[in-house]
Design an enzyme around this catalytic site. Structure first.
Site, mmCIF file in Angstrom:
data_model
loop_
_atom_site.group_PDB
_atom_site.id
_atom_site.type_symbol
_atom_site.label_atom_id
_atom_site.label_comp_id
_atom_site.label_asym_id
_atom_site.label_seq_id
_atom_site.Cartn_x
_atom_site.Cartn_y
_atom_site.Cartn_z
ATOM 1 N N HIS A 45 0.837 -1.197 0.000
ATOM 2 C CA HIS A 45 0.000 0.000 0.000
ATOM 3 C C HIS A 45 0.874 1.251 0.000
ATOM 4 O O HIS A 45 1.579 1.528 0.964
ATOM 5 C CB HIS A 45 -0.956 0.026 1.201
ATOM 6 C CG HIS A 45 -1.833 1.258 1.179
ATOM 7 N ND1 HIS A 45 -3.049 1.297 0.553
ATOM 8 C CD2 HIS A 45 -1.615 2.504 1.662
ATOM 9 C CE1 HIS A 45 -3.559 2.512 0.651
ATOM 10 N NE2 HIS A 45 -2.706 3.265 1.328
ATOM 11 N N ASN A 86 -2.599 9.089 -11.956
ATOM 12 C CA ASN A 86 -3.199 10.321 -11.444
ATOM 13 C C ASN A 86 -2.747 10.503 -10.005
ATOM 14 O O ASN A 86 -2.844 9.566 -9.202
ATOM 15 C CB ASN A 86 -4.725 10.226 -11.499
ATOM 16 C CG ASN A 86 -5.240 10.063 -12.927
ATOM 17 O OD1 ASN A 86 -4.674 10.629 -13.858
ATOM 18 N ND2 ASN A 86 -6.293 9.283 -13.086
ATOM 19 N N HIS A 97 -4.571 4.389 -3.463
ATOM 20 C CA HIS A 97 -3.603 3.283 -3.481
ATOM 21 C C HIS A 97 -2.994 3.404 -4.875
ATOM 22 O O HIS A 97 -3.723 3.282 -5.874
ATOM 23 C CB HIS A 97 -4.310 1.942 -3.274
ATOM 24 C CG HIS A 97 -3.405 0.746 -3.272
ATOM 25 N ND1 HIS A 97 -3.399 -0.192 -2.244
ATOM 26 C CD2 HIS A 97 -2.503 0.308 -4.185
ATOM 27 C CE1 HIS A 97 -2.517 -1.141 -2.518
ATOM 28 N NE2 HIS A 97 -1.957 -0.857 -3.695
ATOM 29 N N HIS A 99 -1.811 3.502 -8.482
ATOM 30 C CA HIS A 99 -2.191 2.616 -9.586
ATOM 31 C C HIS A 99 -1.870 3.289 -10.907
ATOM 32 O O HIS A 99 -1.839 4.513 -11.013
ATOM 33 C CB HIS A 99 -3.680 2.253 -9.523
ATOM 34 C CG HIS A 99 -4.601 3.430 -9.449
ATOM 35 N ND1 HIS A 99 -4.861 4.076 -8.261
ATOM 36 C CD2 HIS A 99 -5.281 4.099 -10.399
ATOM 37 C CE1 HIS A 99 -5.678 5.087 -8.486
ATOM 38 N NE2 HIS A 99 -5.948 5.137 -9.770
ATOM 39 N N HIS A 101 -3.062 3.294 -14.975
ATOM 40 C CA HIS A 101 -4.104 2.920 -15.936
ATOM 41 C C HIS A 101 -3.423 2.535 -17.246
ATOM 42 O O HIS A 101 -2.664 3.336 -17.812
ATOM 43 C CB HIS A 101 -5.017 4.110 -16.236
ATOM 44 C CG HIS A 101 -5.772 4.650 -15.061
ATOM 45 N ND1 HIS A 101 -7.124 4.441 -14.890
ATOM 46 C CD2 HIS A 101 -5.378 5.412 -14.009
ATOM 47 C CE1 HIS A 101 -7.527 5.060 -13.780
ATOM 48 N NE2 HIS A 101 -6.486 5.662 -13.233
HETATM 49 P P1 AMP Z 1 -8.110 7.317 -10.310
HETATM 50 O O1 AMP Z 1 -9.057 8.415 -10.681
HETATM 51 O O2 AMP Z 1 -6.808 7.396 -11.062
HETATM 52 O O3 AMP Z 1 -7.908 7.215 -8.812
HETATM 53 O O4 AMP Z 1 -8.766 5.989 -10.834
HETATM 54 C C1 AMP Z 1 -9.459 5.084 -10.029
HETATM 55 C C2 AMP Z 1 -10.029 4.040 -10.941
HETATM 56 O O5 AMP Z 1 -10.424 2.940 -10.163
HETATM 57 C C3 AMP Z 1 -11.251 4.518 -11.730
HETATM 58 O O6 AMP Z 1 -11.008 4.400 -13.114
HETATM 59 C C4 AMP Z 1 -12.355 3.545 -11.259
HETATM 60 O O7 AMP Z 1 -13.239 3.202 -12.289
HETATM 61 C C5 AMP Z 1 -11.546 2.373 -10.753
HETATM 62 N N1 AMP Z 1 -12.201 1.540 -9.731
HETATM 63 C C6 AMP Z 1 -12.775 1.961 -8.590
HETATM 64 N N2 AMP Z 1 -13.237 0.911 -7.883
HETATM 65 C C7 AMP Z 1 -12.943 -0.198 -8.612
HETATM 66 C C8 AMP Z 1 -13.144 -1.597 -8.422
HETATM 67 N N3 AMP Z 1 -13.788 -2.078 -7.335
HETATM 68 N N4 AMP Z 1 -12.709 -2.454 -9.369
HETATM 69 C C9 AMP Z 1 -12.088 -1.976 -10.474
HETATM 70 N N5 AMP Z 1 -11.841 -0.679 -10.702
HETATM 71 C C10 AMP Z 1 -12.263 0.201 -9.794
HETATM 72 ZN ZN ZN Z 2 -4.295 -0.020 -0.388
#
Ligand code: AMP
Ligand code: ZN
Length: 113
Positions: A45, A86, A97, A99, A101
């Protein structure tokens, strides 16, 4: 910890996992913005990219290698793809957390934000 992505790592919340190893998980975004929309996360995390430490450099690099391998497997190598992070409010971060894309499968618009 109340982190939705940690819950996905722990398999407490379902996700369509496309890659997993000891330190990295990749799964389909629940609200896809493109034909391919995968999220890649470290199992460790880290709340956002501004929090990475020198010791995380290998991990963050390996996430990029996994992303490129997935892009290749999904046939996106020739036409290309986008890998996006982002960070915090101005960056449009919604899940705290870190990530990345992986987006592709169509011509994406110019990145104006
Ligand atoms: P960000 O705006 O970069 O924080 O992107 C977060 C992403 O997480 C968004 O594109 C959401 O659609 C995706 N997201 C949120 N919850 C879930 C989930 N349970 N499973 C898969 N994707 C998710
Ligand atoms: Zn986390």
């Amino acid at each position: 910890m109340d982190c939705i992505f940690c819950k996905i790592i722990q398999k407490e919340i379902p996700a369509q996992i496309v890659y997993e190893d000891e330190e990295i998980l990749a799964f389909k975004d629940i609200r896809p913005m493109a034909p391919v929309h995968i999220l890649l996360i470290p199992k460790k995390h880290i709340s956002d990219i501004s929090e990475i430490l020198p010791e995380d450099a290998g991990l963050i690099g390996r996430i990029h290698l996994v992303a490129v391998n997935l892009a290749r497997e999904l046939g996106m190598e020739e036409e290309g793809f986008r890998l996006v992070n982002n960070c915090k409010s101005n960056g449009g971060q919604e899940v705290f957390h870190v990530h990345f894309h992986l987006l592709g499968g169509r011509k994406l618009g110019a990145f104006a934000g």
